[in-house]
Write a protein that holds these residues in place. Structure first.
Motif, short mmCIF file in Angstrom:
data_model
loop_
_atom_site.label_atom_id
_atom_site.label_comp_id
_atom_site.label_asym_id
_atom_site.label_seq_id
_atom_site.Cartn_x
_atom_site.Cartn_y
_atom_site.Cartn_z
N SER A 42 0.91 -1.15 -0.08
CA SER A 42 0.09 -0.04 0.07
C SER A 42 0.90 1.24 0.04
CB SER A 42 -1.04 0.03 1.13
OG SER A 42 -0.13 0.16 2.50
N MET A 43 0.06 2.26 -0.34
CA MET A 43 0.86 3.61 -0.12
C MET A 43 -0.11 4.70 0.29
SD MET A 43 3.00 5.82 -3.13
CE MET A 43 1.86 6.53 -3.96
N GLU A 44 0.39 5.50 1.41
CA GLU A 44 -0.43 6.36 2.23
C GLU A 44 0.00 7.65 2.07
OE1 GLU A 44 -3.50 5.53 3.68
OE2 GLU A 44 -3.11 3.35 2.91
N GLY A 45 -0.59 8.51 2.07
CA GLY A 45 -0.21 10.04 2.03
C GLY A 45 -0.07 10.71 0.84
N GLU A 46 -0.22 10.17 -0.21
CA GLU A 46 0.15 10.89 -1.58
C GLU A 46 -0.90 12.01 -1.94
OE1 GLU A 46 -2.51 7.04 -2.86
OE2 GLU A 46 -0.94 7.74 -1.21
N GLN A 47 -2.04 11.92 -1.26
CA GLN A 47 -3.00 13.10 -1.63
C GLN A 47 -2.38 14.28 -1.24
OE1 GLN A 47 -3.79 10.44 0.45
NE2 GLN A 47 -5.11 9.32 -0.98
N THR A 48 -1.89 14.63 -0.02
CA THR A 48 -1.11 15.82 0.31
C THR A 48 0.40 15.94 0.07
OG1 THR A 48 -0.65 15.06 2.71
CG2 THR A 48 -2.65 16.15 2.48
N GLY A 49 1.12 14.73 0.22
CA GLY A 49 2.38 14.62 -0.28
C GLY A 49 3.34 15.18 0.96
N GLU A 50 2.94 15.64 2.08
CA GLU A 50 3.87 15.96 2.99
C GLU A 50 4.58 14.80 3.53
OE1 GLU A 50 1.70 18.27 5.73
OE2 GLU A 50 1.61 20.23 4.60
N TRP A 51 4.03 13.59 3.66
CA TRP A 51 4.68 12.42 4.20
C TRP A 51 3.90 11.40 3.65
CZ3 TRP A 51 4.10 11.15 10.01
CH2 TRP A 51 4.87 9.90 10.52
N VAL A 52 4.55 10.73 2.86
CA VAL A 52 4.20 9.53 1.97
C VAL A 52 4.70 8.44 2.59
CG1 VAL A 52 3.97 8.44 -0.43
CG2 VAL A 52 3.92 11.01 -0.02
N LEU A 53 4.02 7.38 3.04
CA LEU A 53 4.46 5.88 3.33
C LEU A 53 4.36 5.11 2.32
CD1 LEU A 53 4.05 4.43 6.83
CD2 LEU A 53 3.27 3.00 4.77
N VAL A 54 5.06 4.08 2.19
CA VAL A 54 5.22 3.13 1.14
C VAL A 54 5.48 1.73 1.92
CG1 VAL A 54 6.06 2.00 -0.88
CG2 VAL A 54 5.92 4.68 -0.65
N ASP A 55 4.47 0.90 1.94
CA ASP A 55 4.43 -0.53 2.91
C ASP A 55 4.86 -1.58 1.80
OD1 ASP A 55 4.06 -2.71 4.19
OD2 ASP A 55 1.99 -2.16 4.61
N LEU A 56 6.05 -1.92 1.93
CA LEU A 56 6.57 -3.20 1.26
C LEU A 56 6.81 -4.52 1.86
CD1 LEU A 56 9.33 -0.84 -0.60
CD2 LEU A 56 7.09 -1.29 -1.46
N GLY A 57 6.05 -4.37 3.02
CA GLY A 57 5.99 -5.59 3.74
C GLY A 57 6.90 -5.65 4.78
N ASP A 58 8.10 -6.43 4.28
CA ASP A 58 9.11 -6.42 5.38
C ASP A 58 10.01 -4.82 5.49
OD1 ASP A 58 10.42 -7.77 7.40
OD2 ASP A 58 12.38 -8.09 6.24
N VAL A 59 9.75 -3.93 4.77
CA VAL A 59 10.40 -2.79 4.58
C VAL A 59 9.36 -1.77 4.52
CG1 VAL A 59 11.95 -1.29 3.39
CG2 VAL A 59 12.20 -3.78 3.26
N ILE A 60 9.25 -0.71 5.41
CA ILE A 60 8.49 0.58 5.36
C ILE A 60 9.20 1.68 4.92
CG2 ILE A 60 6.69 1.82 6.60
CD1 ILE A 60 5.93 -1.05 6.35
N VAL A 61 8.65 2.47 4.06
CA VAL A 61 9.53 3.57 3.41
C VAL A 61 8.71 4.78 3.82
CG1 VAL A 61 10.61 4.91 1.55
CG2 VAL A 61 10.31 2.45 1.56
N HIS A 62 9.34 5.73 4.52
CA HIS A 62 8.79 7.11 4.85
C HIS A 62 9.28 8.22 4.09
CE1 HIS A 62 6.52 5.52 8.46
NE2 HIS A 62 7.76 4.82 8.57
N ILE A 63 8.85 8.96 3.31
CA ILE A 63 9.35 10.02 2.39
C ILE A 63 8.70 11.12 3.01
CG2 ILE A 63 9.75 11.07 0.03
CD1 ILE A 63 9.12 8.06 -0.76
#
Length: 108
Positions: free
Chosen positions: A68-89
């Motif tokens: 999943s990917m969360e936060g792309e609506q505002t773009g201030e903090w986007v989280l990409v869930d890759l299962g064993d790795v979580i990416v915070h941009i």
């Protein structure tokens, strides 16, 4: 795809779109939910979205799965869930406020 193979793919995808202050934190000893957290900064909401999209594309191309990917609506903090790795941009101000690096690093 295991996290040891996934992390370099993610870091390369972030560097390709000029993310900065990339931190890779191994959290496998403190949670069973995921093995790594990757935190990166972007200069604009447009860049956070571009970084998240590039991470998704590169992970899929390497044979990984994007949950999943969360936060792309505002773009201030986007989280990409890759299962064993979580990416915070994050934008720098948001990153400083939440200070995820210190939160997870203090637990190690």
């Amino acid at each position: 795809m295991n996290s040891e193979k996934l992390v370099p793919v993610i870091v390369d995808a972030l560097e390709e779109i000029k993310a900065h202050d990339i931190d890779v934190i191994n959290v496998s000893k403190i949670t069973a939910m995921f093995g790594y957290i990757i935190i990166a900064s972007a200069d604009s909401t447009r860049q956070t979205k571009a970084l998240a999209n590039n991470v998704q594309e590169q992970v899929k191309a390497a044979g990984g799965k994007v949950y999943s990917m969360e936060g792309e609506q505002t773009g201030e903090w986007v989280l990409v869930d890759l299962g064993d790795v979580i990416v915070h941009i994050m934008l720098p101000a948001v990153r400083e406020y939440y200070n995820l690096k210190a939160l997870w690093s203090e637990r190690n």
